[in-house]
Design an enzyme around this catalytic site. Structure first.
Site, mmCIF file in Angstrom:
data_model
loop_
_atom_site.group_PDB
_atom_site.id
_atom_site.type_symbol
_atom_site.label_atom_id
_atom_site.label_comp_id
_atom_site.label_asym_id
_atom_site.label_seq_id
_atom_site.Cartn_x
_atom_site.Cartn_y
_atom_site.Cartn_z
ATOM 1 N N VAL A 20 0.849 -1.204 0.000
ATOM 2 C CA VAL A 20 0.000 0.000 0.000
ATOM 3 C C VAL A 20 0.883 1.252 0.000
ATOM 4 C CG1 VAL A 20 -1.711 1.308 1.298
ATOM 5 C CG2 VAL A 20 -1.903 -1.162 1.161
ATOM 6 N N LYS A 188 8.917 3.902 20.273
ATOM 7 C CA LYS A 188 10.244 3.299 20.404
ATOM 8 C C LYS A 188 10.919 3.165 19.033
ATOM 9 C CE LYS A 188 10.686 2.598 24.779
ATOM 10 N NZ LYS A 188 11.731 3.397 25.456
ATOM 11 N N THR A 192 13.528 0.028 14.541
ATOM 12 C CA THR A 192 13.839 0.649 13.245
ATOM 13 C C THR A 192 15.343 0.802 13.074
ATOM 14 O OG1 THR A 192 11.756 1.826 13.180
ATOM 15 C CG2 THR A 192 13.525 2.763 11.871
ATOM 16 N N CYS A 378 -19.206 -16.086 -7.617
ATOM 17 C CA CYS A 378 -18.569 -17.366 -7.929
ATOM 18 C C CYS A 378 -19.255 -18.517 -7.178
ATOM 19 C CB CYS A 378 -17.076 -17.285 -7.661
ATOM 20 S SG CYS A 378 -16.158 -18.487 -8.643
ATOM 21 N N GLY A 380 -20.860 -18.209 -4.647
ATOM 22 C CA GLY A 380 -22.138 -17.588 -4.283
ATOM 23 C C GLY A 380 -23.181 -17.785 -5.377
ATOM 24 N N HIS A 506 -15.472 -12.762 -10.746
ATOM 25 C CA HIS A 506 -15.087 -12.010 -9.548
ATOM 26 C C HIS A 506 -15.011 -10.517 -9.886
ATOM 27 C CE1 HIS A 506 -14.132 -15.310 -6.802
ATOM 28 N NE2 HIS A 506 -13.832 -15.971 -7.908
ATOM 29 N N GLU A 508 -15.211 -8.031 -8.133
ATOM 30 C CA GLU A 508 -14.490 -7.231 -7.131
ATOM 31 C C GLU A 508 -13.043 -6.962 -7.556
ATOM 32 O OE1 GLU A 508 -15.377 -10.357 -6.839
ATOM 33 O OE2 GLU A 508 -13.947 -11.577 -5.725
HETATM 34 N N1 GLN Z 1 -15.367 -23.819 -5.647
HETATM 35 C C1 GLN Z 1 -16.024 -23.272 -6.779
HETATM 36 C C2 GLN Z 1 -15.363 -23.714 -8.079
HETATM 37 O O1 GLN Z 1 -14.265 -24.171 -8.088
HETATM 38 C C3 GLN Z 1 -16.051 -21.771 -6.722
HETATM 39 C C4 GLN Z 1 -14.715 -21.130 -6.786
HETATM 40 C C5 GLN Z 1 -14.722 -19.707 -6.310
HETATM 41 O O2 GLN Z 1 -15.640 -19.276 -5.638
HETATM 42 N N2 GLN Z 1 -13.673 -18.959 -6.604
HETATM 43 O O3 GLN Z 1 -15.943 -23.613 -9.130
#
Ligand code: GLN
Length: 555
Positions: A20, A188, A192, A378, A380, A506, A508
């Site tokens: 970061v 302190k 460092t 994914c 989910g 994904h 995100e």
């Molecule tokens: N385990 C699931 C798969 O392999 C989902 C993977 C994940 O959520 N990145 O397809």
């Protein structure tokens, strides 16, 4: 211009935020220069793809499908770039390449040694990466702490790089830690001083020191560190703890880092942080707060879901709201329903294996039935399909074959052609894939596009044998692969649920402070609407009173 290198080493502790800190410096420089980061890890794995996220944090995936360290997430988010696989070096990769060279006869007649052969190889890798990417400034982050055996060759390589191209072209920054022990209650500097001494023993004189501390460093401590490192006090910067990492470039800036970088690298530095500051202040001044729950196996370690947490926070400034994140993992249905009754939105993130799966499925059921805004990512998405198959399509015993290979209705199954894979690393469906988006769908309105590419990391898919029944019972496939075979996005119709969306990808991973991922934006927006309609805003706002932006501080 002559290419410059900025090298970040760490001392005292790992996990202080070198990535970061270096990304923040890169952010300041990226207004005028092409900045390319290289992250060097000491471990012998080729990449973190085979490591547990509880041990190593999230596995970040690049467009090209490379699995890399989560610090690349920071580089992409701060520098607004897409990183490439060659920007990640691990000792595993280095040794693979050295062994290959040796077998090809590249060292014929020579005894191949750690120094100079491996260290020279690394040094040349830095130079070649700078050339290939045409970078003005190469950021090199050396993982771990100085003194770690596994990082010695990287340290030797950067020392040699400075000898070859001149000290004025290689800036060494050392990130350390200044503790305030309980009972002693003062800053302190000794740890460092000791880590700087370790670095100097290796022939490297740090030119800037960033000291991580829970408070701004006192003048006295700055002086002590400066003296022992043979630096001036203005070359010691405080990396003060913050509640929001995007404040760090501004905090560095307030301490004069631009002038320091300009002087050390002998280049003009004029940053443009105005929009960045604006977004941070918007978030800071938001008056309302909502709660989003994340269901997850790795709840003990937020780092496992770092990009999801970031993507949620990216929405705050754009929607004038603060979001509190609540991690929920429980198999007690009553408790779960009670907890979910108090949140404004739910995310079921990616995951692997069978632990906690039934709990997640019942969370999804609760969200679907109670119209709680829901985003499935994914795993989910896969579990949302299992839930829909069981409870809407009446396919009792439906499951993913990842959890139950013998299940009656394998609605989630292996991706074709992957059954015989025996190697573990890099064998998933990885990287960016396009999806064609259904006209008039919620996903289309979120992305404002009919073709969307997001990054993937998974083995299983919605089983095409069950597409028909899922569709007939009202599940909407709002995005599919160009050949129509794979379900990439799904949703429930607006008439049925205000916000129920999921993706096999994904999203995100590509979310940025300036441009939040559309599906997260949609979730937070729907959660605000829920809070509005129910009048259930969080009561006590979490406010960081210690942070202000001085409007005169930008140069
Ligand atoms: N385990 C699931 C798969 O392999 C989902 C993977 C994940 O959520 N990145 O397809």
């Amino acid at each position: 211009m002559q290419r410059k290198y900025i090298v970040m080493t760490g001392g005292v502790l790992s996990g202080l935020g070198k990535g970061v800190a270096l990304a923040s410096i890169g952010k300041i420089l990226s207004s005028n220069y092409k900045v390319v980061p290289i992250k060097c890890d000491g471990y012998l794995n080729a990449d973190p793809g085979t490591m547990s996220p509880t041990e190593h944090g999230e596995v970040f995936v690049l467009d090209d499908g490379t699995e890399v360290d989560m610090d690349f997430g920071h580089y992409e988010r701060f520098l607004n770039i897409s990183c490439e696989s060659i920007w990640n070096l691990t000792m595993g990769k280095v040794f693979d390449m050295i062994r290959e060279k040796e077998r090809k006869g590249d060292y014929l007649g020579k005894t191949v040694q750690m120094i100079p052969h491996v260290s020279d190889f690394i040094k040349n890798y830095f130079v070649e990466t700078g050339e290939k990417t045409n970078a003005d400034i190469v950021l090199i982050e050396i993982g771990g702490t100085v003194g770690d055996l596994e990082n010695e060759l990287y340290i030797e390589a950067i020392k040699n790089l400075a000898q070859d191209i001149g000290k004025e072209n290689v800036l060494f920054i050392h990130l350390t830690y200044v503790p305030i022990p309980m009972g002693v209650n003062e800053q302190k500097s000794k740890p460092t001083q000791q880590s700087v001494a370790l670095l100097k023993q290796r022939g490297i004189d740090p030119q800037i020191i960033i000291a991580r501390c829970s408070q701004m460093l006192t003048d006295n401590v700055k002086k002590k560190i400066a003296r022992s490192a043979n630096l001036n006090e203005e070359e010691i910067i405080t990396g003060v703890d913050v509640d929001n990492i995007y404040k760090i470039p501004i905090i560095f800036e307030k301490q004069g880092i631009s002038q320091l970088l300009a002087r050390k690298l002998n280049i003009p530095v004029q940053h443009n942080l105005e929009r960045w500051k604006d977004l941070i202040m918007k978030r800071e001044n938001a008056q309302d707060e909502i709660t989003i729950a994340i269901a997850g196996k790795y709840t003990a370690l937020e780092d496992s879901y770092a990009s999801i947490v970031e993507a949620i926070h990216h929405c705050e400034a754009h929607l004038n709201v603060k979001v509190k994140i609540k991690w929920i993992e429980t198999s007690d249905e009553k408790l779960r329903d009670e907890m979910l009754g108090k949140v404004h939105g739910v995310i079921v993130p990616g995951g692997f294996g069978s632990r906690g799966v039934e709990g997640k499925i019942s969370m999804i059921k609760y969200c679907r039935e109670n119209k709680i805004p829901f985003l499935g990512i994914c795993y989910g998405l896969q579990l949302a399909v299992v839930e829909f198959a069981r409870n809407v399509c009446s396919l009792s015993g439906a499951n993913t074959t990842e959890v139950d290979p013998q299940c009656k209705y394998p609605v989630i199954d292996f991706v074709e052609g992957q059954e015989k894979i025996e190697r573990k690393g890099g064998t998933m469906r990885l990287g960016e894939y396009p999806a064609l988006i259904k006209e008039g769908s919620l996903i289309e309105s979120l992305y404002n596009s009919n073709k969307v590419s997001e990054r993937h990391r998974h083995r299983y898919e919605v089983n095409p044998e069950f597409h028909k029944i899922l569709l007939e019972m009202g599940l909407v496939f709002s995005g599919v692969s160009p050949d129509g075979k794979l379900v990439e996005f799904l949703e429930l119709q607006k008439e049925v649920h205000p916000y129920f969306v999921a993706t096999q990808a994904h999203p995100e991973l590509k979310s940025k402070l300036e441009s939040p991922a559309p599906m997260f934006f949609g979730l937070v927006k729907a959660a605000i609407e829920r809070a509005n309609s129910l009048g259930t805003w969080n009561k006590e706002l979490t406010k960081d009173v210690s942070f202000e932006i001085d409007s005169n501080s930008s140069s």
